[in-house]
Design a protein around this motif. Structure first.
Motif, mmCIF file in Angstrom:
data_model
loop_
_atom_site.group_PDB
_atom_site.id
_atom_site.type_symbol
_atom_site.label_atom_id
_atom_site.label_comp_id
_atom_site.label_asym_id
_atom_site.label_seq_id
_atom_site.Cartn_x
_atom_site.Cartn_y
_atom_site.Cartn_z
ATOM 1 N N UNK A 1 -2.343 11.992 8.760
ATOM 2 C CA UNK A 1 -1.578 10.750 8.615
ATOM 3 C C UNK A 1 -2.502 9.624 8.156
ATOM 4 N N UNK A 2 -2.154 9.013 7.024
ATOM 5 C CA UNK A 2 -2.873 7.874 6.473
ATOM 6 C C UNK A 2 -1.914 6.705 6.330
ATOM 7 N N UNK A 3 -2.452 5.480 6.355
ATOM 8 C CA UNK A 3 -1.670 4.262 6.134
ATOM 9 C C UNK A 3 -2.502 3.285 5.307
ATOM 10 N N UNK A 4 -1.830 2.521 4.461
ATOM 11 C CA UNK A 4 -2.470 1.417 3.739
ATOM 12 C C UNK A 4 -2.312 0.181 4.609
ATOM 13 N N UNK A 5 -3.421 -0.515 4.856
ATOM 14 C CA UNK A 5 -3.382 -1.704 5.713
ATOM 15 C C UNK A 5 -4.108 -2.856 5.039
ATOM 16 N N UNK A 6 -3.684 -4.063 5.370
ATOM 17 C CA UNK A 6 -4.358 -5.268 4.905
ATOM 18 C C UNK A 6 -5.271 -5.731 6.030
#
Length: 81
Positions: A52-57
């Motif tokens: 599981x990967x996520x793009x985050x700021x």
């Protein structure tokens, strides 16, 4: 951590986070733009589909503090549902 961000930190405010088996998130990549982060995210998702990967700021530059990252990710995921 100081509240002052270095120039390099300000350039790379988008990040790819990976969910570890322990339930913690860790930064695996930093990007200068959201589109770069999304492209990297798509590659990782296709290459390693079971992770599981996520793009985050990363606004605060606190990626070394997993608690802060988890809070931001929780807010993003909650608002997306």
């Amino acid at each position: 951590m100081s509240s002052m961000l270095t120039y390099k930190d300000r350039l790379c405010c988008w990040a790819i986070a990976r969910l570890l088996p322990s339930g913690q998130w860790i930064i695996v990549a930093r990007c200068r733009s959201r589109s770069d982060a999304e492209g990297h995210f798509q590659f990782l998702r296709q290459t390693i589909p079971h992770v599981k990967f996520e793009v985050v700021f990363d606004l605060k530059g606190e990626s070394n503090r997993l608690e802060a990252l988890c809070d931001r990710l929780s807010n993003v995921l909650t608002s997306a549902l």
